[in-house]
Scaffold this motif. Structure first.
Motif: not given
Length: 256
Positions: A28-31, A45-55
Motif C-alpha cells: 500500500l505504501a508503494e502506491q 508496530l512502533d519499529k515498522l511505523a518508524e521505518e515507513f516514516n523514515n522513508k
C-alpha cells in the motif's frame, strides 16, 4: 498506472505486526497510501511505523486486540482523529488454531471465530461509520482457500478456521450489498498456503509440503508478494465496479 495510485489515501491494516500484514503495508505504501498499522504487539508496530516514516510514508502504530470491541472502537477513533479520514481497511488479523472437532474446546472455537470473523465485522462496522459520510471506502477482508474448501482430517483439522473463513466470505457479500449505496466496496482475498508466522508449522512440515505439491496444480506454496496485486486492485479505483467478491489466489487449488 493512475488506476492503482493510492496517493492521498489512508489505509488501515490490522494484524500489521508480522507476516502478510507487513507485506500488505509495504504494498500500500508503494502506491502512495498513508498507513495506520494495527496489532497487539505495539513494539513491533512502533519499529515498522518508524521505518515507513523514515522513508517518507506517513504511518502510525495503533495497539489493538482484534477480539475486543472496546479496543476496536478506540483504535478507529484514534486513526480518524489523526488522519481525518479512512479510505481503505485491510482486515488481515487472524489466528489459525487447530484441533480435531471431537476434541475441540469451546475456548478454541470462540477464539478463532472471535478474531477471524467477529473482529472483521467490528472493524468494518466502525470504519464504515467514517466511510459512509465520505461516500467512499474500500474494505478488503482476508478470506482463505478454506472459505469454500475443507481439508482431509488426515492432513489437518481446521473446522473452526473453515467456519470462520466461510463466514468471512458471506459477511463480505452482505456488507457489499448493504454499503454499495455509499460507494463503499467490500471484497475478500482467498489465499491458499503462504509462508507467514501463522502458517510456519504447516509450511515447514515435509509431509504437508508433499501434500500441497500433489494437491495444488501449481505444486507449491504461495510466495511473498503474490497477494499484492489483488490487494492493490481491491484497494484502488481499478475495482470501482467490483464488490462482494472473494478472489482465490491458490495456485489453482479450487479448480480440481
Amino acid at each position: 498506472m493512475s488506476l492503482f495510485d493510492l496517493t492521498g489515501k489512508v489505509a488501515v491494516v490490522t494484524g500489521a505486526s508480522s507476516g502478510l500484514g507487513v507485506q500488505f503495508a509495504h504494498a500500500l505504501a508503494e502506491q502512495g497510501a498513508s498507513l495506520a498499522l494495527v496489532a497487539r504487539r505495539k513494539d513491533r508496530l512502533d519499529k515498522l511505523a518508524e521505518e515507513f516514516n523514515n522513508k517518507g510514508t506517513k504511518a502510525i502504530a495503533v495497539k489493538c486486540d482484534a477480539s475486543k470491541e472496546e479496543e476496536i472502537i478506540a483504535a478507529v477513533k484514534e486513526i480518524k482523529n489523526h488522519f481525518g479520514r479512512i479510505d481503505i481497511l485491510v482486515n488481515n488479523a487472524g489466528v489459525g488454531l487447530v484441533d480435531k472437532a471431537e476434541n475441540q474446546s469451546k475456548e478454541l472455537w470462540d477464539t478463532v471465530i472471535g478474531i477471524n470473523l467477529t473482529g472483521v465485522f467490528l472493524f468494518s462496522r466502525e470504519v464504515a461509520k467514517v466511510m459512509i459520510p465520505q461516500k467512499y471506502g474500500k474494505i478488503i477482508n482476508l478470506g482463505s482457500l478454506h472459505s469454500n474448501t475443507a481439508i482431509s482430517a488426515a492432513v489437518n483439522s481446521v473446522s473452526a478456521y473453515c467456519a470462520s473463513k466461510g463466514g468471512v466470505q458471506m459477511l463480505t457479500k452482505s456488507l457489499a450489498a448493504e454499503w454499495a449505496q455509499h460507494n463503499i466496496t467490500v471484497n475478500a482475498i482467498g489465499p491458499a498456503y503462504f509462508p507467514s508466522e501463522m502458517t510456519d508449522s504447516a509450511v515447514s512440515n515435509e509431509g504437508f509440503k508433499q501434500f500441497v505439491e500433489a494437491r495444488c496444480p501449481m505444486g507449491r506454496f504461495g510466495r511473498d508478494g503474490e497477494l499484492n496485486g489483488a490487494l492493490i486492485y481491491f484497494a484502488s479505483d481499478a475495482s470501482s465496479y467490483t464488490t462482494g467478491q472473494l478472489l482465490n489466489i491458490d495456485g489453482g487449488w479450487n479448480t480440481i
